[in-house]
Scaffold this active site. Structure first.
Site, PDB file in Angstrom:
ATOM      1  CG  HIS A 120     -33.996   8.464 -63.412  1.00 29.07           C
ATOM      2  ND1 HIS A 120     -34.785   8.372 -62.296  1.00 29.07           N
ATOM      3  CD2 HIS A 120     -33.720   9.778 -63.583  1.00 29.07           C
ATOM      4  CE1 HIS A 120     -34.985   9.583 -61.809  1.00 29.07           C
ATOM      5  NE2 HIS A 120     -34.353  10.463 -62.578  1.00 29.07           N
TER       6      HIS A 120
ATOM      7  CE  LYS B  42     -35.082  17.713 -57.699  1.00 30.48           C
ATOM      8  NZ  LYS B  42     -34.708  16.688 -58.677  1.00 30.48           N
TER       9      LYS B  42
ATOM     10  NE  ARG C  22     -38.905  15.078 -67.002  1.00 32.16           N
ATOM     11  CZ  ARG C  22     -38.756  15.205 -65.700  1.00 32.16           C
ATOM     12  NH1 ARG C  22     -38.899  14.179 -64.924  1.00 32.16           N
ATOM     13  NH2 ARG C  22     -38.479  16.364 -65.155  1.00 32.16           N
TER      14      ARG C  22
ATOM     15  CB  SER D  59     -38.264  11.262 -59.002  1.00 33.76           C
ATOM     16  OG  SER D  59     -37.366  10.467 -59.718  1.00 33.76           O
TER      17      SER D  59
END
Length: 168
Positions: A19, A43, A93, A131
């Site tokens: 990030h 989440k 990514r 994360s």
């Protein structure tokens, strides 16, 4: 001249070195970067919204440029419009990220075609960091220091110690 405003949205639970890489690089592309810390119904966050806001604010304090950290709980395009942003900054990514982000960018363009989505590839060394995986590694007692800033590592470890580690 109108300021170029970009929005970088995410849950940042916790904020990772990946990030931070996107924030540093994104801040160079716009006059003002608004980091939108949001909730995601799919989440289960380890940290509260206020804790994540404080974490991100602390970590971006030394980055140059005009960076604002704000929370939002709405459609991304509504948030971007409210912030007068012309750009959404997203980090990629891997191919799996691309497919999801491509679909989201297409939907967002249908909602508001005045706001462009810009994709930044994460630094190669940071591409595997997520994360979700940082939290999982911490929950099993693994070393997360190479994935998150030092103060964030301390906060994650303290939280894991408070809620209990798995496999112990």
């Amino acid at each position: 001249m109108n300021a170029r405003i970009g929005v970088y949205p995410g849950t940042f639970d916790p904020v990772t070195l990946g990030h931070m890489d996107i924030i540093r690089r994104g801040a160079k592309l716009v006059d003002r970067l608004v980091i939108g810390v949001t909730t995601n119904p799919s989440k289960s966050p380890m940290f509260t919204l206020d804790e994540r806001m404080a974490m991100v604010k602390r970590e971006v304090a030394d980055i140059g440029g005009e960076i604002h950290v704000v929370s939002f709980d709405s459609l991304l395009m509504d948030f971007a419009e409210r912030e007068k942003a012309g750009v959404i900054v997203r980090g990629l990514r891997a191919v799996a990220d691309f497919e999801y982000e491509y679909q989201m960018a297409g939907m967002n363009q249908q909602l508001n075609n005045r706001i462009e989505t810009v994709f930044l590839m994460a630094d190669v060394a940071l591409q595997p960091i997520a994360s979700r995986l940082v939290k999982e590694i911490a929950m099993f007692g693994g070393d997360i220091r190479k994935f998150v800033p030092p103060a964030v590592s301390d906060e994650v470890i303290a939280r894991v110690n408070r809620i209990g580690r798995k496999g112990s």
